[in-house]
Design a protein around this motif. Structure first.
Motif, PDB file in Angstrom:
ATOM      1  N   UNK A  33       0.855  -1.182   0.000  1.00 56.56           N
ATOM      2  CA  UNK A  33       0.000   0.000   0.000  1.00 56.56           C
ATOM      3  C   UNK A  33       0.884   1.221   0.000  1.00 56.56           C
ATOM      4  N   UNK A  34       0.485   2.236  -0.738  1.00 56.17           N
ATOM      5  CA  UNK A  34       1.402   3.341  -0.957  1.00 56.17           C
ATOM      6  C   UNK A  34       0.633   4.620  -1.242  1.00 56.17           C
ATOM      7  N   UNK A  35       1.411   5.660  -1.522  1.00 58.44           N
ATOM      8  CA  UNK A  35       0.871   6.904  -2.025  1.00 58.44           C
ATOM      9  C   UNK A  35       1.586   7.251  -3.309  1.00 58.44           C
ATOM     10  N   UNK A  36       0.838   7.732  -4.303  1.00 63.92           N
ATOM     11  CA  UNK A  36       1.453   8.086  -5.584  1.00 63.92           C
ATOM     12  C   UNK A  36       1.121   9.529  -5.927  1.00 63.92           C
ATOM     13  N   UNK A  37       2.017  10.154  -6.701  1.00 67.66           N
ATOM     14  CA  UNK A  37       1.815  11.533  -7.134  1.00 67.66           C
ATOM     15  C   UNK A  37       2.673  11.786  -8.359  1.00 67.66           C
ATOM     16  N   UNK A  38       2.319  12.817  -9.119  1.00 73.04           N
ATOM     17  CA  UNK A  38       3.122  13.170 -10.276  1.00 73.04           C
ATOM     18  C   UNK A  38       2.461  14.235 -11.114  1.00 73.04           C
ATOM     19  N   UNK A  39       3.140  14.614 -12.178  1.00 68.84           N
ATOM     20  CA  UNK A  39       2.564  15.624 -13.068  1.00 68.84           C
ATOM     21  C   UNK A  39       3.173  15.500 -14.454  1.00 68.84           C
ATOM     22  N   UNK A  40       2.459  16.039 -15.422  1.00 72.24           N
ATOM     23  CA  UNK A  40       2.870  16.079 -16.822  1.00 72.24           C
ATOM     24  C   UNK A  40       2.905  17.540 -17.232  1.00 72.24           C
ATOM     25  N   UNK A  41       4.058  17.998 -17.721  1.00 69.84           N
ATOM     26  CA  UNK A  41       4.223  19.403 -18.073  1.00 69.84           C
ATOM     27  C   UNK A  41       4.998  20.153 -17.009  1.00 69.84           C
ATOM     28  N   UNK A  42       6.127  20.743 -17.386  1.00 67.36           N
ATOM     29  CA  UNK A  42       6.982  21.451 -16.430  1.00 67.36           C
ATOM     30  C   UNK A  42       6.859  22.964 -16.536  1.00 67.36           C
ATOM     31  N   UNK A  43       5.973  23.466 -17.396  1.00 62.03           N
ATOM     32  CA  UNK A  43       5.848  24.902 -17.616  1.00 62.03           C
ATOM     33  C   UNK A  43       5.575  25.636 -16.305  1.00 62.03           C
ATOM     34  N   UNK A  69       0.158  22.547 -15.570  1.00 68.83           N
ATOM     35  CA  UNK A  69       0.477  21.141 -15.354  1.00 68.83           C
ATOM     36  C   UNK A  69      -0.793  20.293 -15.237  1.00 68.83           C
ATOM     37  N   UNK A  70      -0.704  19.073 -15.747  1.00 68.35           N
ATOM     38  CA  UNK A  70      -1.695  18.056 -15.413  1.00 68.35           C
ATOM     39  C   UNK A  70      -1.089  17.260 -14.268  1.00 68.35           C
ATOM     40  N   UNK A  71      -1.785  17.197 -13.143  1.00 66.99           N
ATOM     41  CA  UNK A  71      -1.232  16.550 -11.952  1.00 66.99           C
ATOM     42  C   UNK A  71      -2.193  15.501 -11.435  1.00 66.99           C
ATOM     43  N   UNK A  72      -1.634  14.514 -10.705  1.00 64.17           N
ATOM     44  CA  UNK A  72      -2.448  13.472 -10.088  1.00 64.17           C
ATOM     45  C   UNK A  72      -1.829  13.109  -8.747  1.00 64.17           C
ATOM     46  N   UNK A  73      -2.643  12.525  -7.867  1.00 68.12           N
ATOM     47  CA  UNK A  73      -2.135  12.106  -6.556  1.00 68.12           C
ATOM     48  C   UNK A  73      -3.178  11.261  -5.851  1.00 68.12           C
TER      49      UNK A  73
END
Length: 651
Positions: free
Chosen positions: A1-11, A160-164
Motif C-alpha cells: 500500500x502506498x501513495x502516488x503523485x506526479x505531473x505532466x508538463x513542467x511549464x 500542469x496536469x497533476x495526479x495524486x
C-alpha cells in the motif's frame, strides 16, 4: 500500500524535482518505508511514490519501477492479490522475463508489456490506483480498481496536469489556486460526502471506479482528458442477473468457495497481518474463514468505548473466544476519542461527515501497533442486502403511497411542525434521534413521488442544501440516480443495493476506511470486494439476500457453519460514538468557535442565520445530528485549509 503523485508538463515550474519531492512527502503517512522520485525533463513527466512495504520488502519492490523492456514506468498504490498466478500465465505464454524480485508491481509491468493495459487490468484481482508512463507513445495512463477501493485525484493546476492519491499532495504544486466549488459544497451537505467524479475544488476530479484516463503532453493546452470505463459494476450486475443461482445449497456452496478464495488471496503478505472484528455478521464471517485457513491463532482487533450504549466489544469478544483468535480489545475513553476530531480535516482532505470515521481511525491506529495489514468485513451490507433502509423505504412507501400526493404532503408538513422533544414525548422515547429521524422521513416524503425518490432522501443530511450555501442554487447531480437504475432491476431492493454500490460505497464507505487506515499507515483489505464475490452476489435472487425481513440471509447461513447463531444474531448497531453528548459537553466550545456568526459571515459560504438556528435547535435536542456534523466538518476543513495557506505563504 502506498501513495502516488506526479505531473505532466513542467511549464512555470522552476524546480520540478523539488515540487515532486514535496508532493510525495505530503503522502508519507501512506508510505513511511521509502520514497521514490523519477523525472524526465525532455518528456516533461514526473512520477513520485511513497512505499508501505507489504510484498517483497527488498529494494526490488521499490517504485517508480521500470518494465524489463524499458518501455513502461509505473507508480502503483494497492495490491494485486493474484499476481503469482499472473506470473505463471505470463511464463506459460512464452514470456521469460528475468524477474528482479517478487513484487506485484513487477508482475503488472510485465503484463502491460505483453498483454496491453486493458487486457492486464481485466486479469487482475485486486485494488489499485496506477499511473503508467509509456515512453514510446509518450502517454500517461491513470487507472483505478473496479470498486473504487484506492483513491486517485487529478486535474489541471496551472499549466500542469497533476495526479495524486490525496488532495494534500496536489496542494504542494506552486501553481495550485483551485477555488472551492459551491455546487459541490451543496452536494456535500446533502450527502455528507463529496460525490465522484467531483472534488471540493473546481477543476480537480476523482477518477471514478473502474475507469482509466489517457493523456499526452500536447493535450495540456486544451485540457482534454476523457475517462474511459474498463469495468462497470452496473453492466456486470445486469449480465450476472441473467445467470441466477436459484438452488439454495448450490448458492451457499458457491458463496463459501468464492469467499474462501478471496480471504486466502488477501491473507498473504510479507508483514504481520490481522483482521478487524466487530462481532457483527460480516467481520465475523471474514475472521471465521481466515482462522479456518490458519493453524495458528490469527490476530483480531476491536475497539471498546467506555460510554454505555456505544460498546459492542463483548460481542466481538464472544466471537473471538469461539474461534480461538488472538484477540486484542482497545478500550477508548472520551478524551482519547475527542483528540481524533481535530485530525479529521487533514486526514480526509475534503469535507467528510460520516461520524464512524472517528472509531475507524482509532481502531486502525491501535491495530497498527501489531500489524501492517488488516482484513475487514466492509461491503457485505451493500452486496447482500444488510441495511435496514432497503426494507424500511419499501415499508414506508407501501403504507403511504395510496394517499393522494397532496394529503401525503400535508401530513408530512404537519409532522415537521412538531418539535423533536415533543415528538419524543408523544412517542414515549428518550432517544432524541428517533424524533429527528421521523422529521427526516417526513421531509423526504414531501418531495417524493415514488419509492425511488424516497430511498436516497432517507440518507440525506440536508434536503435542500442550496438554501444553505451562498452563491449557488443547485446541487451536483448524482452520478448514478436511483430512478434511472430502477428500470433495469426487477425489485426495488436490488436497485437500491446497486445505487449504494455505485455511489455510497466508493465515495463514503471506502473513502472513510482508506483515509482512516492510511492515516495510521495501515493497509486494509476487503474480501467482499473481490470482483468474483461481487459478481456472485448479483447472481443470487433477492430472497437469498433479504428473507422474511432479515438481510444478508445467505451470508448468515454460511456464518452459522462457523459460529453459533446466538452469538452473532442481534440488531445491527453500527460503528457509532456518543457524538451528540460530546457536542453539548466537551466539544461545545470547539463547535461554537467554528460556528461563530462573525467568522462565518467573513468566510461567506454558508447562511449564518440558518446555521445558528440549527445549532440552537440542536442544543435543545430538536435538530438532526447529521446535518450539524456536516456543517462542523466543513467549517473544520475550511479552518485547516486557511492554516495550510498561511504556512505556505510564510514559506
Amino acid at each position: 500500500m502506498c501513495g502516488i503523485a506526479g505531473f505532466l508538463g513542467f511549464t512555470h515550474l522552476n524546480q520540478p524535482a523539488q515540487t515532486l519531492e514535496h508532493m510525495t512527502a505530503a503522502l508519507q503517512h501512506r508510505g513511511p518505508d521509502a520514497q521514490g522520485l523519477w523525472l524526465d525533463a525532455e518528456a516533461q513527466i514526473a512520477l513520485g511514490h511513497r512505499r508501505l512495504a507489504i510484498v517483497d520488502l527488498s529494494t526490488a519492490g521499490q517504485q517508480p519501477m521500470r518494465s524489463a523492456d524499458g518501455r513502461y514506468l509505473c507508480v502503483f498504490n494497492g495490491e494485486i492479490y493474484n499476481h503469482h498466478a499472473l506470473r505463471k500465465e505470463l511464463e506459460r505464454s512464452g514470456v521469460s522475463p528475468q524477474w528482479r524480485g517478487h513484487s506485484d508491481t513487477e508482475t503488472l509491468l510485465a503484463g502491460f508489456a505483453h498483454w496491453g493495459i486493458e487486457a492486464t487490468l481485466q486479469k487482475t484481482v485486486g485494488m489499485f490506483a496506477i499511473a503508467l508512463w509509456d515512453k514510446h507513445e509518450r502517454l500517461l495512463t491513470l487507472m483505478r480498481d473496479r470498486m473504487g477501493e484506492k483513491p486517485l485525484y487529478y486535474g489541471w493546476i496551472g499549466a500542469q496536469f497533476a495526479f495524486a492519491s490525496e488532495l494534500k499532495a496536489l496542494r504542494q504544486l506552486p501553481t495550485f489556486e483551485a477555488e472551492l466549488d459551491r455546487t459541490v459544497l451543496a452536494s456535500y451537505l446533502q450527502c455528507a460526502y463529496v460525490t465522484s467524479p467531483a472534488s471540493i475544488y473546481q477543476g480537480i476530479y476523482k477518477l471514478a471506479a473502474g475507469c482509466l484516463l489517457e493523456l499526452k503532453l500536447q493535450h495540456l493546452p486544451q485540457k482534454q482528458a476523457q475517462a474511459k470505463v474498463w469495468w462497470s459494476s452496473f453492466e456486470m450486475a445486469l449480465q450476472s442477473q441473467q445467470q441466477l443461482i436459484t438452488d439454495q445449497p448450490t448458492a451457499l456452496a458457491c458463496l463459501e468457495q468464492q469467499l474462501q478464495q478471496a480471504v486466502q488471496l488477501q491473507a498473504q503478505a510479507d508483514v504481520p497481518l490481522g483482521a478487524f472484528l466487530s462481532g457483527g455478521i460480516d467481520s465475523s464471517l471474514i475472521v471465521s474463514l481466515m482462522q479456518a485457513q490458519h493453524s495458528q491463532a490469527i490476530r483480531t482487533f476491536t475497539v471498546a468505548f467506555e460510554q454505555a450504549g456505544f460498546n459492542e466489544a463483548q460481542h466481538a469478544r464472544a466471537v473471538a473466544e469461539h474461534l480461538g483468535t488472538a484477540h486484542t480489545e482497545f478500550t477508548v475513553g472520551a478524551q482519547e476519542a475527542l483528540a481524533v476530531i481535530p485530525l479529521l480535516p487533514q486526514l480526509y482532505d475534503e469535507p467528510f461527515a460520516d461520524t464512524s470515521q472517528i472509531p475507524t481511525f482509532i481502531i486502525s491506529r491501535c491495530a497498527r501497533q501489531q500489524v501492517s495489514v488488516a482484513l475487514s468485513g466492509d461491503a457485505g451490507d451493500e452486496l447482500f442486502g444488510g441495511y435496514r433502509s432497503y426494507l424500511f423505504a419499501q415499508k414506508i412507501w407501501s403504507k403511504l403511497a395510496w394517499l393522494p400526493s397532496e394529503l401525503r404532503q400535508r401530513l408530512s408538513q404537519l409532522l415537521l411542525k412538531i418539535p423533536t422533544p415533543i415528538l419524543n414525548k408523544l412517542l414515549l422515547q428518550s432517544d432524541e434521534q428517533l424524533g429527528a429521524q421521523l422529521h427526516k422521513i417526513a421531509a423526504a416524503l414531501v418531495a417524493s413521488a415514488s419509492v425511488y425518490d424516497l430511498f436516497p432522501r432517507l440518507s440525506q443530511a440536508w434536503q435542500h442544501p442550496e438554501a444553505l450555501v451562498i452563491g449557488t442554487t443547485t446541487t451536483l447531480a448524482t452520478p448514478w440516480p436511483l430512478n434511472k437504475l430502477a428500470p433495469h432491476f426487477h425489485e426495488a431492493e436490488s436497485a437500491m443495493m446497486m445505487f449504494d454500490t455505485l455511489n455510497i460505497l466508493p465515495d463514503n464507505m471506502l473513502c472513510k476506511v482508506d483515509r482512516a487506515a492510511m492515516g495510521a499507515s495501515l493497509e486494509t483489505r476487503v474480501p467482499f470486494l473481490d470482483h468474483r464475490v461481487v459478481e456472485l452476489a448479483w447472481r443470487l435472487p433477492l430472497q437469498f439476500k433479504i428473507n422474511q425481513g432479515q438481510g444478508k440471509w445467505l451470508v448468515r447461513q454460511l456464518l452459522y457453519k462457523y459460529v453459533p447463531a446466538h452469538i452473532v444474531n442481534r440488531p445491527k448497531q453500527g460503528f457509532n460514538v456518543p457524538l451528540a453528548d460530546w457536542l453539548r459537553g466537551e466539544l461545545r466550545d470547539w463547535a461554537e468557535e467554528l460556528l461563530d456568526a462573525k467568522r462565518m459571515q467573513q468566510q461567506g459560504y454558508l447562511q449564518t442565520k440558518l446555521v445558528q438556528h440549527e445549532w440552537q435547535q440542536f442544543l435543545k435536542g430538536a435538530a438532526n445530528q447529521q446535518r450539524l456534523w456536516c456543517i462542523l466538518m466543513f467549517q473544520a476543513w475550511l479552518a485547516s485549509q486557511a492554516a495550510i495557506t498561511s504556512v505556505n505563504t510564510a514559506k
